[in-house]
Write a protein that holds these residues in place. Structure first.
Motif, PDB file in Angstrom:
ATOM      1  N   UNK A   1      21.324  40.217  81.494  1.00  0.00           N
ATOM      2  CA  UNK A   1      20.460  39.844  80.377  1.00  0.00           C
ATOM      3  C   UNK A   1      21.286  39.304  79.228  1.00  0.00           C
ATOM      4  N   UNK A   2      22.485  39.875  78.990  1.00  0.00           N
ATOM      5  CA  UNK A   2      23.320  39.399  77.892  1.00  0.00           C
ATOM      6  C   UNK A   2      23.899  38.025  78.193  1.00  0.00           C
TER       7      UNK A   2
ATOM      8  N   UNK B   1      11.351  32.834  91.368  1.00  0.00           N
ATOM      9  CA  UNK B   1      10.926  32.984  89.979  1.00  0.00           C
ATOM     10  C   UNK B   1      11.780  34.065  89.353  1.00  0.00           C
ATOM     11  N   UNK B   2      12.552  33.701  88.329  1.00  0.00           N
ATOM     12  CA  UNK B   2      13.572  34.601  87.808  1.00  0.00           C
ATOM     13  C   UNK B   2      13.244  35.031  86.386  1.00  0.00           C
ATOM     14  N   UNK B   3      12.941  36.293  86.189  1.00  0.00           N
ATOM     15  CA  UNK B   3      12.706  36.888  84.879  1.00  0.00           C
ATOM     16  C   UNK B   3      13.978  37.542  84.379  1.00  0.00           C
ATOM     17  N   UNK B   4      14.351  37.268  83.128  1.00  0.00           N
ATOM     18  CA  UNK B   4      15.285  38.165  82.480  1.00  0.00           C
ATOM     19  C   UNK B   4      16.634  37.654  82.079  1.00  0.00           C
TER      20      UNK B   4
ATOM     21  N   UNK C   1      13.881  39.732  88.908  1.00  0.00           N
ATOM     22  CA  UNK C   1      13.495  40.443  87.690  1.00  0.00           C
ATOM     23  C   UNK C   1      14.747  40.942  86.972  1.00  0.00           C
ATOM     24  N   UNK C   2      15.046  40.309  85.829  1.00  0.00           N
ATOM     25  CA  UNK C   2      16.284  40.602  85.091  1.00  0.00           C
ATOM     26  C   UNK C   2      16.027  40.978  83.643  1.00  0.00           C
ATOM     27  N   UNK C   3      14.819  41.423  83.323  1.00  0.00           N
ATOM     28  CA  UNK C   3      14.562  41.838  81.947  1.00  0.00           C
ATOM     29  C   UNK C   3      15.369  43.093  81.633  1.00  0.00           C
TER      30      UNK C   3
ATOM     31  N   UNK D   1      13.624  40.673  93.774  1.00  0.00           N
ATOM     32  CA  UNK D   1      15.015  41.077  93.596  1.00  0.00           C
ATOM     33  C   UNK D   1      15.158  41.606  92.173  1.00  0.00           C
ATOM     34  N   UNK D   2      15.625  42.846  92.057  1.00  0.00           N
ATOM     35  CA  UNK D   2      15.739  43.488  90.752  1.00  0.00           C
ATOM     36  C   UNK D   2      17.191  43.579  90.299  1.00  0.00           C
TER      37      UNK D   2
END
Length: 342
Positions: free
Chosen positions: A8-9, A32-35, A102-104, A129-130
């Motif tokens: 995230x950073x 689809x990549x979150x975060x 998911x990278x939040x 993928x987390x």
């Protein structure tokens, strides 16, 4: 409560929808990549396998281009304007993709919004993928129930050990054949203890130095009080004890913030050292400072991580390497994505 993940950073925005070409012979995967966090120099490493991105988004905005987003332009806009585009990020989550990354930032208790993001993807029979520890550490059973009802699969190698393949090693060897795990799973705490031991400095002095170097956060509490390491231990315990539903409140945690430098001096004179160790065995998770031989495989120097996986038939398997960082976490994410192409 948020834990600022390394990915995230170091990567630029909370949501990206893209196609990822795993290798020249593999099937193209839409992800689809979150975060993504604050864009730094690591983004090109994460993007090295990404050939086509229909959308990029952060928590407030999105750019959606079915023919492919120019990521360099999007990240430049993020740096200058604070947003990545004028579209709604929810549209990217609801769009066409094969894998949700998911990278939040990790959150405790309800593990939101990461858990809901994963849930939406699984309900649409998408893979997940987390890199976000929250859903796996705090709501493991809920997550696995959603997975059981979906044609999608959840992978989370990036949540533990950065580039070190700890979760995949346990999965490949067989969780039923692993009896325990012990090791260092937080690089910041390990760096501090290494410096205290080698330089004979007290905790406060080394902490300030570590913050100046950018190794520790401005608020280092989750690293030095053992919570980050405990979350990783809980994730490992959930993998090993598949019928359990462990969370952070089940872990016994002691940090290093009250550890006097004199204890490391005494250990040094006796040929030993002290490390913040995670112990996972029989469905229990313990984290705390432990005495180790100075040359132990579980006493890495600096920010490195190291674990010993005790098995029924192969003895102890030792893994070590870079346990955190944007490049390292991104490599774990990409490894998980690649498994979907096999």
């Amino acid at each position: 409560m948020h834990l600022n993940t390394e990915l995230h950073r170091s990567l630029g925005c909370p949501l990206t929808l893209h196609k990822i070409q795993i290798n020249p012979l593999a099937t193209t995967v839409e992800a689809c990549d979150f975060g993504h966090g604050q864009q730094k120099s690591h983004s090109p490493h994460f993007s090295s396998l990404t050939k086509h991105r229909p959308a990029v988004a952060d928590s407030k905005s999105a750019t959606i281009e079915p023919e492919g987003v120019n990521v360099s332009e999007v990240l430049s806009t993020k740096r200058t304007d604070g947003v990545v585009g004028s579209d709604d990020p929810k549209e990217a989550l609801e769009g066409p993709y094969d894998v949700l990354v998911e990278c939040t930032p990790t959150t405790l208790d309800d593990a939101e919004p990461g858990f809901s993001h994963a849930g939406i993807a699984l309900q649409r029979d998408r893979h997940v993928v987390l890199a976000n520890k929250g859903p796996v550490a705090e709501r493991y059973r809920d997550l696995k129930e959603l997975e059981a009802e979906s044609d999608g699969t959840v992978r989370f190698g990036a949540t533990v050990g950065g580039a070190i393949p700890i979760i995949s090693t346990i999965e490949d060897f067989g969780p039923d054949r692993v009896t325990s795990l012990r090791g260092v799973l937080n690089g910041t705490a390990n760096f501090i203890l290494s410096r205290m031991a080698t330089e004979g400095l007290d905790y406060e002095h080394v902490l300030a130095e570590t913050q100046d170097l950018g190794v520790a956060e401005a608020d280092p509490s989750f690293d030095v009080n053992g919570i980050d390491a405990a979350l990783k231990g809980v994730i490992i315990a959930n993998v090993l004890e598949r019928e359990e539903n462990l969370s952070l409140e089940d872990a016994e945690i002691e940090g290093i913030e009250n550890l006097p430098g004199s204890m490391l001096d005494l250990a040094q004179k006796d040929g030993r050292t002290i490390r913040l160790i995670v112990e996972v065995t029989d469905g229990t998770v313990r984290v705390g400072p432990r005495l180790l031989p100075k040359n132990s495989d579980l006493a890495p120097v600096g920010t490195r991580n190291a674990v010993g996986i005790e098995t029924e038939s192969a003895g102890q398997l030792n893994l070590s390497g870079r346990g955190a960082g944007g490049v390292e976490t991104a490599s774990a994410v990409l490894s998980d994505i690649e498994r979907f192409s096999k």
